[in-house]
Write a protein that holds these residues in place. Structure first.
Motif, PDB file in Angstrom:
ATOM      1  N   HIS A   1       0.810  -1.186   0.017  1.00 54.73           N
ATOM      2  CA  HIS A   1      -0.116  -0.084   0.037  1.00 54.73           C
ATOM      3  C   HIS A   1       0.859   1.284  -0.004  1.00 54.73           C
ATOM      4  O   HIS A   1       1.633   1.518   0.996  1.00 54.73           O
ATOM      5  CB  HIS A   1      -0.804   0.040   1.126  1.00 54.73           C
ATOM      6  CG  HIS A   1      -1.532  -1.336   1.262  1.00 54.73           C
ATOM      7  ND1 HIS A   1      -2.754  -1.550   0.549  1.00 54.73           N
ATOM      8  CD2 HIS A   1      -1.726  -2.051   1.976  1.00 54.73           C
ATOM      9  CE1 HIS A   1      -3.398  -2.787   0.835  1.00 54.73           C
ATOM     10  NE2 HIS A   1      -2.828  -3.020   1.903  1.00 54.73           N
TER      11      HIS A   1
ATOM     12  N   ARG B   1       1.651  -3.089  -9.894  1.00 52.94           N
ATOM     13  CA  ARG B   1       0.300  -3.023  -9.105  1.00 52.94           C
ATOM     14  C   ARG B   1       0.449  -1.973  -7.959  1.00 52.94           C
ATOM     15  O   ARG B   1      -0.393  -1.265  -7.762  1.00 52.94           O
ATOM     16  CB  ARG B   1      -0.188  -4.372  -8.529  1.00 52.94           C
ATOM     17  CG  ARG B   1      -0.406  -5.291  -9.885  1.00 52.94           C
ATOM     18  CD  ARG B   1      -0.662  -6.653  -9.281  1.00 52.94           C
ATOM     19  NE  ARG B   1      -1.262  -7.645 -10.096  1.00 52.94           N
ATOM     20  CZ  ARG B   1      -0.742  -8.123 -11.216  1.00 52.94           C
ATOM     21  NH1 ARG B   1       0.664  -7.903 -11.416  1.00 52.94           N
ATOM     22  NH2 ARG B   1      -1.246  -8.944 -12.126  1.00 52.94           N
TER      23      ARG B   1
ATOM     24  N   GLU C   1       0.169   1.510  -9.545  1.00 46.93           N
ATOM     25  CA  GLU C   1      -1.270   1.693 -10.096  1.00 46.93           C
ATOM     26  C   GLU C   1      -2.047   1.993  -8.940  1.00 46.93           C
ATOM     27  O   GLU C   1      -3.307   2.749  -9.278  1.00 46.93           O
ATOM     28  CB  GLU C   1      -1.471   0.422 -10.803  1.00 46.93           C
ATOM     29  CG  GLU C   1      -0.683   0.317 -12.414  1.00 46.93           C
ATOM     30  CD  GLU C   1      -0.892  -1.084 -12.883  1.00 46.93           C
ATOM     31  OE1 GLU C   1      -1.573  -1.810 -12.398  1.00 46.93           O
ATOM     32  OE2 GLU C   1      -0.313  -1.214 -13.939  1.00 46.93           O
ATOM     33  N   ALA C   2      -1.799   1.274  -7.875  1.00 46.22           N
ATOM     34  CA  ALA C   2      -3.069   1.342  -6.874  1.00 46.22           C
ATOM     35  C   ALA C   2      -2.568   2.524  -6.032  1.00 46.22           C
ATOM     36  O   ALA C   2      -3.381   2.714  -5.087  1.00 46.22           O
ATOM     37  CB  ALA C   2      -2.995   0.066  -5.891  1.00 46.22           C
TER      38      ALA C   2
ATOM     39  N   THR D   1      -2.116   6.076  -3.998  1.00 47.47           N
ATOM     40  CA  THR D   1      -3.323   7.079  -3.950  1.00 47.47           C
ATOM     41  C   THR D   1      -2.269   8.358  -3.495  1.00 47.47           C
ATOM     42  O   THR D   1      -1.168   8.362  -2.941  1.00 47.47           O
ATOM     43  CB  THR D   1      -3.963   7.033  -2.756  1.00 47.47           C
ATOM     44  OG1 THR D   1      -3.569   6.814  -1.473  1.00 47.47           O
ATOM     45  CG2 THR D   1      -4.944   5.919  -3.231  1.00 47.47           C
TER      46      THR D   1
END
Length: 271
Positions: free
Chosen positions: A45, A69, A72-73, A75
């Motif tokens: 994360h 990934r 891309e994830a 925030t």
């Protein structure tokens, strides 16, 4: 970003794994390298607080080595307060504390604490400051715990990805059961004590036959020393078979020489 392969399979993404928060990161390449380090240690994360050049940035994918990934994830948050709002515990890495009074842990101690937080179903985050100056005092104020890595005090400089790698490594190893040392045997296996004893009998018989153990007073101690040599490590079954072959060939060679040595000695004897 469109038109890109999804990257490597980086493993299951746990809900309570710590969030990595990069505060005001300056270089896209460092963000990508940090994502790569995260994937190595099972941290998936990523949050970016006010990245200098905006987000997304193509250069980050070039240095992520397949950890797509995570990128891309990721925030983006305008403020640090927003980035940590849903977390229960926040740790901050900073080599130079800004005159704050705060609990301080090593990276290893922090990893153990992070594991405890996750086990209790709480969410945690780790703050990393910008490449040049690190976190400001007001940014450290958002953290409960300061993390410092014990390094050479005369030179303890790390880049952003290295700092993330240290924490990712400590997080992973805090729950890893890999033994500190092991013997890789490949197709063979560790020999049993019975197999080792069988070889020792073979070796002793040939040492007796060749006269190596001819001194009866020294023989027991010599045998103990030889036995201790083979007992010292985990000898494999393949190694024992090789040693059996060596002893057998040495004995065979001695018997062949025994048949031809008399003639040779007669030729060499002085008149």
């Amino acid at each position: 970003m469109t038109g890109r392969a999804r990257g490597a399979e980086i493993g299951p993404v746990g809900e309570n794994t710590p969030v990595v928060i990069l505060v005001r990161p300056q270089l896209a390449e460092n963000i990508g390298a940090a994502a790569r380090a995260m994937a190595n240690g099972g941290l998936f994360h990523l949050r970016l607080v006010a990245p200098r050049d905006g987000w997304p940035q193509e250069k980050a994918w070039r240095t992520a080595s397949g950890a797509d990934r995570i990128l891309e994830a990721a925030t983006v948050h305008a403020t640090l307060a927003d980035a940590v709002a849903d977390l229960h515990r926040v740790f901050a890495t900073c080599p130079r504390p800004r005159h704050v009074i705060i609990e301080t842990m090593t990276a290893r101690g922090a990893a153990a604490s992070l594991r405890d937080v996750a086990a209790r179903g709480l969410r945690s985050g780790i703050l990393f400051g910008p490449e040049r100056a690190g976190l400001l005092a007001d940014e450290l104020a958002h953290a409960d715990t300061l993390v410092q890595v014990p390094l050479n005090p005369a030179f303890n400089s790390m880049n952003l990805a290295q700092a993330v790698m240290v924490m990712a490594y400590e997080w992973w190893t805090a729950a890893d059961s890999t033994p500190p040392a092991r013997l890789v045997t490949n197709e063979t296996r560790v020999a049993t004590k019975g197999e080792l004893e069988n070889f020792f009998r073979h070796l002793t018989a040939e040492l007796d036959a060749c006269g190596f153990l001819r001194n009866p007073q020294k023989r027991p101690g010599m045998l103990r020393n030889i036995r201790a040599f083979f007992q010292r490590g985990e000898v494999t079954e393949q190694e024992l078979r090789t040693l059996h072959g060596i002893v057998t060939e040495l004995a065979r060679g001695r018997r062949v020489l025994g048949r031809i040595e008399p003639d040779m000695l007669m030729d060499d004897e002085p008149a």
